[in-house]
Design a protein around this motif. Structure first.
Motif, short mmCIF file in Angstrom:
data_model
loop_
_atom_site.label_atom_id
_atom_site.label_comp_id
_atom_site.label_asym_id
_atom_site.label_seq_id
_atom_site.Cartn_x
_atom_site.Cartn_y
_atom_site.Cartn_z
N PRO A 1 24.29 1.06 0.94
CA PRO A 1 23.45 -0.01 1.64
C PRO A 1 22.09 0.17 1.60
O PRO A 1 21.77 1.48 1.11
CB PRO A 1 24.13 0.21 3.00
N SER A 2 21.23 -0.57 2.16
CA SER A 2 20.00 -0.38 2.13
C SER A 2 19.57 0.83 3.13
O SER A 2 20.22 0.84 3.99
CB SER A 2 19.24 -1.73 2.63
N GLU A 3 18.56 1.52 2.61
CA GLU A 3 17.99 2.33 3.57
C GLU A 3 17.41 2.07 4.84
O GLU A 3 17.32 2.67 5.77
CB GLU A 3 17.02 3.40 3.10
N ALA A 4 17.06 0.74 4.99
CA ALA A 4 16.76 0.17 6.10
C ALA A 4 17.78 -0.37 7.09
O ALA A 4 17.63 -0.45 8.26
CB ALA A 4 15.74 -1.11 5.93
N THR B 1 19.51 7.42 -4.32
CA THR B 1 21.05 7.44 -4.04
C THR B 1 21.50 6.06 -5.18
O THR B 1 22.49 6.20 -5.53
CB THR B 1 21.53 7.11 -2.82
N GLY B 2 20.88 5.06 -4.82
CA GLY B 2 21.38 3.61 -5.64
C GLY B 2 21.37 4.25 -7.00
O GLY B 2 22.23 3.81 -7.73
N GLN B 3 20.05 4.74 -7.59
CA GLN B 3 20.07 5.14 -9.03
C GLN B 3 21.34 5.90 -9.40
O GLN B 3 21.88 5.91 -10.33
CB GLN B 3 18.70 5.88 -9.35
N ALA B 4 21.60 7.23 -8.41
CA ALA B 4 22.55 7.96 -8.74
C ALA B 4 24.04 7.18 -9.10
O ALA B 4 24.82 7.80 -9.83
CB ALA B 4 22.64 9.10 -7.70
N ARG C 1 12.30 -6.83 -9.14
CA ARG C 1 11.63 -5.45 -9.54
C ARG C 1 12.82 -4.46 -9.70
O ARG C 1 12.87 -3.87 -10.78
CB ARG C 1 10.51 -5.16 -8.61
N THR C 2 13.65 -4.12 -8.48
CA THR C 2 14.40 -3.05 -8.71
C THR C 2 15.85 -3.62 -9.60
O THR C 2 16.47 -2.81 -10.11
CB THR C 2 15.34 -2.80 -7.28
N GLY C 3 15.91 -5.03 -9.38
CA GLY C 3 16.90 -5.52 -10.39
C GLY C 3 16.77 -5.12 -11.77
O GLY C 3 17.69 -4.82 -12.54
N ARG C 4 15.55 -5.25 -12.20
CA ARG C 4 15.23 -5.04 -13.79
C ARG C 4 15.48 -3.49 -13.90
O ARG C 4 16.19 -3.23 -14.87
CB ARG C 4 13.83 -5.05 -13.85
N ILE C 5 15.28 -2.73 -12.97
CA ILE C 5 15.58 -1.33 -13.23
C ILE C 5 16.83 -1.08 -13.32
O ILE C 5 17.34 -0.33 -14.37
CB ILE C 5 14.89 -0.32 -12.17
N VAL C 6 17.70 -1.38 -12.34
CA VAL C 6 19.37 -1.46 -12.42
C VAL C 6 19.72 -1.98 -13.64
O VAL C 6 20.68 -1.39 -14.46
CB VAL C 6 19.66 -1.97 -11.42
N ILE D 1 12.42 -7.27 8.96
CA ILE D 1 13.44 -6.30 9.27
C ILE D 1 12.42 -5.03 8.48
O ILE D 1 12.72 -3.96 8.88
CB ILE D 1 14.60 -6.36 8.34
N TRP D 2 12.05 -5.03 7.38
CA TRP D 2 11.56 -4.06 6.43
C TRP D 2 10.12 -4.19 6.49
O TRP D 2 9.35 -5.01 6.03
CB TRP D 2 11.99 -4.17 4.94
N PRO D 3 9.46 -3.14 7.26
CA PRO D 3 7.70 -3.21 7.26
C PRO D 3 7.13 -3.63 6.13
O PRO D 3 6.21 -4.31 6.31
CB PRO D 3 7.46 -1.83 7.81
P1 ADP Z 1 14.91 -5.23 -0.93
O1 ADP Z 1 16.09 -4.28 -0.05
O2 ADP Z 1 13.85 -5.09 -0.43
O3 ADP Z 1 15.63 -6.51 -1.41
P2 ADP Z 1 15.16 -3.46 -3.28
O4 ADP Z 1 15.65 -4.45 -4.54
O5 ADP Z 1 14.23 -2.42 -3.51
O6 ADP Z 1 14.78 -4.29 -2.08
O7 ADP Z 1 16.55 -2.61 -2.59
C1 ADP Z 1 17.75 -3.19 -2.76
C2 ADP Z 1 18.58 -1.91 -2.66
O8 ADP Z 1 18.82 -1.45 -3.87
C3 ADP Z 1 18.54 -1.25 -1.80
O9 ADP Z 1 20.03 -0.59 -1.46
C4 ADP Z 1 17.90 0.03 -2.44
O10 ADP Z 1 17.93 1.34 -1.66
C5 ADP Z 1 18.36 0.18 -3.65
N1 ADP Z 1 17.61 0.76 -4.77
C6 ADP Z 1 16.15 0.79 -4.81
N2 ADP Z 1 15.82 1.22 -5.80
C7 ADP Z 1 16.98 1.69 -6.66
C8 ADP Z 1 16.90 2.02 -8.07
N3 ADP Z 1 16.10 2.63 -8.75
N4 ADP Z 1 18.36 2.04 -8.42
C9 ADP Z 1 19.24 1.72 -7.74
N5 ADP Z 1 19.24 1.26 -6.47
C10 ADP Z 1 18.05 0.95 -6.12
#
Ligand code: ADP
Length: 510
Positions: A173-176, A207-210, A226-231, A320-322
Motif C-alpha cells: 500500500p501507499s506509504e501515506a 519497497t514497491g520497487q523491491a 510518473r511512477t507507472g512509467r518506472i514500474v 491526503i498527501w501533502p
Molecule cells: P500516488 O500515490 O501519488 O498516486 P505514486 O505513483 O508515486 O503516487 O505511488 C503509487 C504507489 O507506488 C505507492 O504505493 C508508492 O509507494 C509506489 N511507488 C513509488 N515509487 C515506486 C517505484 N519506483 N517502484 C514501485 N512502486 C513505487
C-alpha cells in the motif's frame, strides 16, 4: 507538523515513516519500511501458499471471500473510522466509495469467477479436425502496488480478483495510507485465508520497487503516470506482465440540450468528491456557449454550499498527501496569473488546521494552462466555453490522458456517439466517475492513462495465463501439411486457398 515524515534509521535499524491525520494533524503512529529481503521472503511464502490455493475450486475460494464480506459488514463502522483517520475523508464518502464497493467486489467475484474463468470449448472456423479448449490458469504470485486516494478499495479490488483467479498476493500500500493495508490483513486473517497467501509489505517507493524486482509473476500497479512509467519499464525489462492504472484529466462535455441542474450537480460532485483526489475526477469542463452562463452560475452556487471540514458532518475532506497541495496551488495560481477568473475558492482553507484546499471554480481558462493539461488531483474545476460539441470533443481529445470522461445531453443516442468520438478508456453519459464502480465495466486508460484493463471479465482474466489446448479429432497416420512436401502438395495448397477465400462456397468455411 508533517503528515508524512520519513525518519532515517539509527545504526542499521530500519527506516520509518511517521504519520499524522491530514485533517486534524493528530499523530497516527509510525510504520517501518520493509527491506527487499523481507519483500522477497513474502513472495516466497506466497508462492508456497499458492500451490494449494490454486488447486481449490472457485466455490472454495469464494467461501473465503464471503467470510471476508461478513467480517467487513460486521466491522464496517470501525473500518470506516480508521480510514477516515488516515485520509481525512467524510465518513459517508468512506462508506460509499471504500467499504460499499469493497463489499460488492467480494460478492461479485466470489459468485462470478467460476463462470468467467471456466474452461471454454470454442468451435474452430477452419481447422475442423481439431477441438479447441481455452483455459484460464493462475499466473502464480501477484504483486499489487496501490496509491493513497482510495487506499482500501483500490487495494482490495485487485486483491480479490487475483485471489479468486487462484493466485497469491503481496500488497504494497501507499506509504501515506498504510492502515488500509493493515485493515486488509485483518480482514483476510479473520476470513481464515491460509497463511502467506495474502501478505502486506509496508514501505515507500523502494519497497514497491523491491516488489517489482522480486520473483512475482505479475504486477498490478495503480498510481501516478510518473511512477507507472518506472514500474512499466522495469516490468518490460523482465517481460513481467503488468496492468498500469494511471492518472486522468477527465473532461466533462455539457451539450446545449443537457439537463443543466443534473449536469451542475454532477460537475460539483465529480470535481469535489474525495476532495478531487480521484483518477476519474472531473478535471475540466467544456460547456457549449448557449448554456455556459446558466451552467456556470449553477456550479458556482452549488460549490459555495459545500461544507469543508475535519470532524463531524461535512462534504469535502482534506488533501491526503501533502506534496499534492503544492501541485494544486501551482495549477490554480498559474491559471489566475494567465487570466483565468477565480469564481470561488482558490486558496488553502484558513479556518482549518489540516491540509485543506477550498473547492475552487475557475472560468476563462485556456488550453495552454496547466490546470487544463496536467492532472491536478485536487478540488479544482476549470470551466471552458466552447462554440459547439465538435470543438468540445476536439479539446477533450487534446490531452495526453484518456482515462474517463462524461457527456451530458438529453439525447442519449447522441451521447453515445459523442462518447465513441472521445479518446478515453471509459465514458459516462449523464453521470460521472462511476465507471470503476461498475464491476462488469472494463476499466483502464488510453494514452498515458495506462495499460491493461481492470475489473469484470477482462480484469479477472488478466490475473491468469490464457492458454489454449488443441486436440486432434480424427487421428490417422498423417496430416495434409506434414511431410513429405511435393509439387502435388504445392498445387493442392494453391487450389485450396483459391477455393476457400476466392469462391462463394469456400467463404462459408472462412
Ligand atoms: P500516488 O500515490 O501519488 O498516486 P505514486 O505513483 O508515486 O503516487 O505511488 C503509487 C504507489 O507506488 C505507492 O504505493 C508508492 O509507494 C509506489 N511507488 C513509488 N515509487 C515506486 C517505484 N519506483 N517502484 C514501485 N512502486 C513505487
Amino acid at each position: 507538523m508533517a503528515v508524512v515524515e520519513f525518519i532515517d534509521s539509527a545504526e542499521g535499524g530500519r527506516r520509518r515513516i511517521r504519520l499524522a491525520n491530514p485533517a486534524t494533524l493528530a499523530p497516527l503512529g509510525e510504520i517501518e519500511i520493509q527491506t527487499s529481503d523481507e519483500v522477497r521472503a513474502a513472495v516466497e511464502g506466497a508462492r508456497k501458499a499458492q500451490a494449494e490455493w490454486g488447486g481449490l475450486s472457485f466455490s472454495e475460494r469464494g467461501n473465503s471471500m464471503r467470510r471476508a464480506l461478513r467480517v467487513l459488514l460486521a466491522r464496517q463502522d470501525e473500518f470506516a473510522e480508521r480510514i477516515v483517520r488516515e485520509t481525512g475523508k467524510p465518513v459517508v464518502e468512506v462508506l460509499t466509495s471504500e467499504i460499499m464497493p469493497a463489499c460488492d467486489a467480494l460478492a461479485f467475484y466470489a459468485r462470478r469467477s467460476a463462470k468467467i474463468l471456466a474452461d471454454r470449448r470454442v468451435r474452430t472456423h477452419l481447422a475442423k479436425n481439431k477441438k479447441l479448449r481455452i483455459i484460464y490458469r493462475p499466473v502464480g504470485v501477484v504483486g499489487i502496488i496501490t496509491p493513497w486516494n482510495f487506499p482500501f478499495m483500490l487495494s482490495l479490488n485487485p486483491t480479490v480478483q487475483a485471489l479468486m483467479a487462484g493466485n497469491a498476493v503481496v500488497l504494497k500500500p501507499s506509504e501515506a495510507t498504510p492502515v488500509a493495508g493493515v485493515l486488509l490483513e485483518e480482514l483476510f486473517v479473520s476470513a481464515g485465508l491460509p497463511e502467506g497467501l495474502f501478505t502486506v509489505v509496508q514501505g515507500d517507493g523502494s519497497t514497491g520497487q523491491a516488489l517489482v524486482e522480486s520473483e512475482v509473476d505479475k504486477i498490478s500497479f495503480t498510481g501516478s503516470v510518473r511512477t507507472g512509467r518506472i514500474v512499466g519499464e522495469l516490468c518490460g525489462r523482465r517481460l513481467l506482465p503488468c496492468t498500469l492504472e494511471l492518472g486522468g484529466k477527465d473532461p466533462m462535455i455539457v451539450c446545449a440540450d443537457a439537463n443543466l441542474e443534473r449536469a451542475a450537480n454532477g460537475a460539483v460532485w465529480g470535481a469535489f468528491a474525495n476532495a478531487g483526489q480521484v483518477c476519474t475526477s472531473t478535471e475540466r469542463v467544456y460547456v457549449v456557449e448557449d448554456v455556459a452562463d446558466e451552467f456556470t452560475e449553477l456550479v458556482v452556487k452549488k460549490t459555495g454550499e459545500l461544507r469543508q471540514g475535519a470532524i463531524g458532518e461535512f462534504d469535502v475532506g482534506s488533501v491526503i498527501w501533502p506534496p499534492q497541495l503544492e501541485i494544486i496551488e501551482r495549477h490554480v495560481n498559474e491559471a489566475v496569473e494567465r487570466g483565468a477568473v477565480l469564481r470561488t475558492g482558490g486558496r488553502r482553507n484558513p479556518d482549518l488546521d489540516g491540509i485543506f484546499y477550498e473547492p475552487t471554480v475557475l472560468t476563462d481558462v485556456t488550453h495552454d494552462m496547466q490546470v487544463m493539461r496536467e492532472e491536478t488531483f485536487g478540488p479544482v474545476l476549470p470551466i471552458m466555453r466552447v462554440r459547439d460539441e465538435a470543438e468540445a470533443i476536439s479539446l477533450a481529445n487534446d490531452s495526453t490522458y484518456g482515462l474517463n470522461a462524461s457527456i451530458w445531453t438529453r439525447n442519449k443516442h447522441k451521447g453515445v456517439e459523442l462518447a465513441d468520438a472521445l479518446q478515453s478508456g471509459s465514458v459516462v453519459v449523464n453521470d460521472c466517475m462511476v465507471s470503476y464502480g461498475v464491476a462488469e465495466s472494463p476499466f483502464g486508460g488510453m494514452k498515458d492513462s495506462g495499460i491493461g484493463r481492470a475489473n469484470g471479465e477482462a480484469g479477472l482474466r488478466s490475473y491468469c495465463h490464457t492458454r489454449s489446448i488443441l486436440v486432434d479429432r480424427f487421428g490417422g497416420k498423417s496430416e495434409p501439411m506434414w511431410y513429405p512436401y511435393s509439387p502435388r502438395m504445392q498445387k493442392l495448397v494453391g487450389r485450396t486457398m483459391r477455393f476457400i477465400w476466392g469462391t462463394p462456397l469456400g467463404r462459408l468455411f472462412s
